[in-house]
Design an enzyme around this catalytic site. Structure first.
Site, mmCIF file in Angstrom:
data_model
loop_
_atom_site.group_PDB
_atom_site.id
_atom_site.type_symbol
_atom_site.label_atom_id
_atom_site.label_comp_id
_atom_site.label_asym_id
_atom_site.label_seq_id
_atom_site.Cartn_x
_atom_site.Cartn_y
_atom_site.Cartn_z
ATOM 1 N N ILE A 86 40.399 -42.734 42.728
ATOM 2 C CA ILE A 86 40.390 -42.335 41.124
ATOM 3 C C ILE A 86 41.793 -42.137 40.656
ATOM 4 O O ILE A 86 41.678 -42.029 39.378
ATOM 5 C CB ILE A 86 39.570 -40.941 41.177
ATOM 6 C CG1 ILE A 86 40.177 -40.042 42.388
ATOM 7 C CG2 ILE A 86 38.213 -41.189 41.489
ATOM 8 C CD1 ILE A 86 39.753 -38.547 42.099
ATOM 9 N N GLU A 88 45.963 -43.122 40.984
ATOM 10 C CA GLU A 88 47.392 -43.827 41.597
ATOM 11 C C GLU A 88 48.638 -43.319 40.965
ATOM 12 O O GLU A 88 48.722 -43.752 39.702
ATOM 13 C CB GLU A 88 47.293 -45.300 41.476
ATOM 14 C CG GLU A 88 47.410 -45.757 43.270
ATOM 15 C CD GLU A 88 47.451 -47.528 43.356
ATOM 16 O OE1 GLU A 88 46.852 -47.882 42.488
ATOM 17 O OE2 GLU A 88 47.977 -48.027 44.280
ATOM 18 N N GLY A 89 49.636 -42.440 41.558
ATOM 19 C CA GLY A 89 50.494 -42.098 40.897
ATOM 20 C C GLY A 89 51.656 -42.446 41.486
ATOM 21 O O GLY A 89 51.751 -43.344 42.307
ATOM 22 N N SER A 92 51.759 -40.296 45.234
ATOM 23 C CA SER A 92 50.142 -40.418 46.066
ATOM 24 C C SER A 92 49.112 -41.304 45.346
ATOM 25 O O SER A 92 49.127 -41.897 44.222
ATOM 26 C CB SER A 92 49.726 -38.980 45.564
ATOM 27 O OG SER A 92 49.240 -38.633 44.505
ATOM 28 N N VAL A 94 44.879 -40.804 44.844
ATOM 29 C CA VAL A 94 43.889 -40.027 44.920
ATOM 30 C C VAL A 94 42.440 -40.731 45.286
ATOM 31 O O VAL A 94 42.041 -41.716 44.376
ATOM 32 C CB VAL A 94 44.075 -38.994 43.730
ATOM 33 C CG1 VAL A 94 42.997 -37.795 43.894
ATOM 34 C CG2 VAL A 94 45.480 -38.404 43.748
ATOM 35 N N ASP A 226 56.081 -31.323 34.721
ATOM 36 C CA ASP A 226 55.539 -32.605 34.620
ATOM 37 C C ASP A 226 54.267 -32.510 33.967
ATOM 38 O O ASP A 226 53.318 -33.063 34.330
ATOM 39 C CB ASP A 226 55.317 -33.379 36.098
ATOM 40 C CG ASP A 226 55.450 -34.793 35.901
ATOM 41 O OD1 ASP A 226 55.985 -35.349 34.818
ATOM 42 O OD2 ASP A 226 54.835 -35.586 36.930
HETATM 43 N N1 LIG Z 1 41.242 -32.831 41.647
HETATM 44 C C1 LIG Z 1 41.182 -33.912 41.143
HETATM 45 N N2 LIG Z 1 39.872 -34.203 40.532
HETATM 46 C C2 LIG Z 1 39.634 -35.484 40.035
HETATM 47 N N3 LIG Z 1 40.842 -36.268 39.777
HETATM 48 C C3 LIG Z 1 42.025 -36.064 40.406
HETATM 49 C C4 LIG Z 1 42.263 -34.795 40.917
HETATM 50 N N4 LIG Z 1 43.571 -34.835 41.121
HETATM 51 C C5 LIG Z 1 44.100 -35.855 40.823
HETATM 52 N N5 LIG Z 1 43.272 -36.768 40.160
HETATM 53 C C6 LIG Z 1 43.375 -38.114 39.605
HETATM 54 O O1 LIG Z 1 44.519 -38.595 40.400
HETATM 55 C C7 LIG Z 1 45.604 -38.743 39.360
HETATM 56 C C8 LIG Z 1 47.252 -38.895 40.135
HETATM 57 O O2 LIG Z 1 47.087 -37.693 40.656
HETATM 58 P P1 LIG Z 1 48.375 -36.673 40.837
HETATM 59 O O3 LIG Z 1 48.945 -36.689 39.344
HETATM 60 O O4 LIG Z 1 48.363 -35.465 41.611
HETATM 61 O O5 LIG Z 1 49.325 -37.854 41.510
HETATM 62 P P2 LIG Z 1 50.736 -38.123 41.386
HETATM 63 O O6 LIG Z 1 51.206 -39.274 42.419
HETATM 64 O O7 LIG Z 1 51.697 -37.112 41.347
HETATM 65 O O8 LIG Z 1 50.886 -38.716 40.043
HETATM 66 P P3 LIG Z 1 52.096 -38.753 38.976
HETATM 67 O O9 LIG Z 1 52.819 -40.110 39.281
HETATM 68 O O10 LIG Z 1 51.315 -38.919 37.701
HETATM 69 O O11 LIG Z 1 53.076 -37.516 39.194
HETATM 70 C C9 LIG Z 1 45.593 -38.131 38.212
HETATM 71 O O12 LIG Z 1 46.044 -38.300 36.864
HETATM 72 C C10 LIG Z 1 44.018 -37.976 38.160
HETATM 73 O O13 LIG Z 1 43.399 -38.880 37.438
#
Ligand SMILES: Nc1ncnc2c1ncn2[C@@H]1O[C@H](COP(=O)(O)OP(=O)(O)OP(=O)(O)O)[C@@H](O)[C@H]1O
Length: 466
Positions: A86, A88-89, A92, A94, A226
């Protein structure tokens, strides 16, 4: 009997001991810290991959990836059934998953079980059926993240677990060098799908929720660092959202070094008047001052600049060493500007210098130079098109929404009252001086927010954007 989530683990799993040493089994030599600090910058390259339903077809590559994840993380498939990817950041991936052992644990985190919780009215009613699937979001943190960074995120999430406006941490698990965080799955919509249609009346509850989250986080002295649309999961149908991703968050005061901005205005003015730059010559340098062109001899200034480009507050760009929670308010202001201007991303700079120029375009050379001096630095530009005094935010919003032209009678369009109120609030968030910027607590008392849910401005909204 049900068990507390953090006290039990399948024998085959290494339960992540949140407060204990996390370095065991993690190859520190391999772990290259991807955290953005003085030199790195993070782009908003996270993607939301839709709110999958179980009927939805899953991409073959994603299915392979999930299969590999399940088989490589020992014991995971006994606990969770992966449904789809769901998000991809930068740090991480997810996944949405079904919690297969839900009934074996105490689930204090579960909003559907909470009485008197503000979440309750925004979520489905608790089901009597024990068979109803319970969903979680599994955040698979890239193994290249440093153990300290992972520990920091989990530790802060644990501190914030009682807050309904912050997505709580259910538990965290580690297998070899792979750490995963388990969060409740929050049904939301991709910002890109709704930001163009949002009326002022829609924006009020959005910011009410966002500032409620920020007030809770800031009250604990935590800077999120952020704030951006992909980190505030919002469900427009329910007017409710939660804050996620504390990967870059920090406790205020970490790595603190005194900065000019903390001086009284008179002390700051005195310093400025004593500076060589103000005096315009370098023959007689006053004590404790630097010459203007000493780049080769003076070490560059270092400060935490972690965050996403386009959302960084001016003091972050000016490398202020005493940053506070108010950097998050600026980023929330950028989201509001995005909504009012109907442009996403609103700022699109490649680096911090360009980001400063984008701000100079709006706020003008004079105010940007004053803001620089505030943090003990100098900002100069010879770009001729930048004006001394910049433009009002109202003008920027009117330009961006193509309403700046005069009509055939030579009259300018006027902004409706509710939008004017939103722009006034925007100005309080996008205040260059962090000490004058509105706080989250104050924002919750601002009429733009307190009018959330009141049917005040629908007519104006329709007239505006139809
Ligand atoms: N609890 C949740 N419920 C539903 N979707 C989620 C949840 N947590 C994260 N996501 C989805 O996953 C995406 C990425 O999560 P997150 O921002 O924690 O990861 P990241 O790798 O740190 O991303 P970024 O590069 O934006 O910092 C979110 O934008 C969201 O779409």
């Amino acid at each position: 009997m049900t068990m507390p989530r953090t006290k039990t683990a399948a024998v085959t799993l290494t339960q992540f001991p949140i407060r204990e040493d996390t370095s065991d089994n993690v190859d520190n030599t391999q772990a290259s810290d991807m955290e953005a600090d003085d030199t790195d910058s993070v782009e908003d390259n996270s993607s939301q991959e839709g709110q999958s339903t179980e009927d939805e077809e899953i991409d073959e590559d994603v299915a392979d990836e999930m299969g590999h994840f399940l088989s490589s993380f020992k014991g995971l498939e006994d606990r969770y059934r992966l449904i789809n990817r769901i998000g991809e950041g930068t740090f991480s991936t997810v996944y949405k998953a079904e919690d297969l052992q839900y009934d074996q644990y105490q689930n204090n985190w579960d909003i559907t079980n909470k009485n008197n919780s503000p979440w309750r009215q925004h979520t489905r009613k608790p089901s009597k059926s024990r068979r109803e699937p319970r969903y979680v979001a599994i955040k698979k943190i890239y193994v290249t993240s440093s153990p300290m960074r992972i520990f920091n995120e989990l530790d802060l999430l644990r501190d914030l677990r009682e807050h309904d406006a912050v997505c709580p941490l259910i538990t965290a698990l580690r297998h070899q060098d792979q750490v995963i965080a388990i969060l409740p799955y929050f049904q939301h919509q991709d910002f890109r799908e709704y930001f163009r249609e949002m009326t002022i009346a829609d924006m009020r509850p959005y910011f009410q929720c966002l500032f409620t989250s920020l007030a809770a986080v800031h009250k604990r002295g935590i800077i999120h660092r952020d704030i951006k649309p992909t980190n505030f999961l919002y469900n427009p149908a329910q007017n409710y959202g939660v804050l996620v991703d504390f990967g870059l968050a920090e406790r205020q005061g970490t790595d603190y070094i005194a900065c000019n901005c903390e001086l009284s205005p008179s002390a700051r003015q005195w310093r400025l008047e004593m500076s060589a730059i103000h005096q315009g010559h370098f023959d007689h340098l006053p004590a404790n001052s630097y010459p203007k062109s000493d780049r080769d001899t003076r070490p560059s200034r270092r400060a935490n600049r972690a965050g996403t480009r386009g959302f960084r507050a001016p003091e972050v760009l000016y490398k202020c060493t005493a940053q506070t929670t108010s950097i998050d308010i600026w980023s929330a202001g950028v989201i509001l500007l995005t909504l009012l201007a109907r442009r996403f991303p609103f700022f699109h700079s490649a680096d911090d210098i360009e980001a400063l120029l984008e701000l100079t375009h709006i706020f003008g050379k004079k105010r940007m130079a004053q803001a620089a001096v505030m943090h003990g630095t100098i900002m100069e530009t010879n770009i001729p098109s930048y004006s001394e005094n910049g433009h009002s935010l109202e003008k920027i919003v009117m330009w961006s929404t193509d309403r700046s032209r005069k009509d055939k009678d030579g009259n300018r369009q006027r902004m409706p009252a509710d939008e004017e109120e939103a722009v006034e609030f925007l100005g309080r968030c996008l205040e260059l001086d962090p000490f004058k910027r509105i706080t989250a607590e104050q924002a919750l008392r601002h009429p733009f927010i307190t009018r959330a849910g009141m049917a005040d401005a629908d007519e104006d909204d329709v007239a505006l954007f139809s």
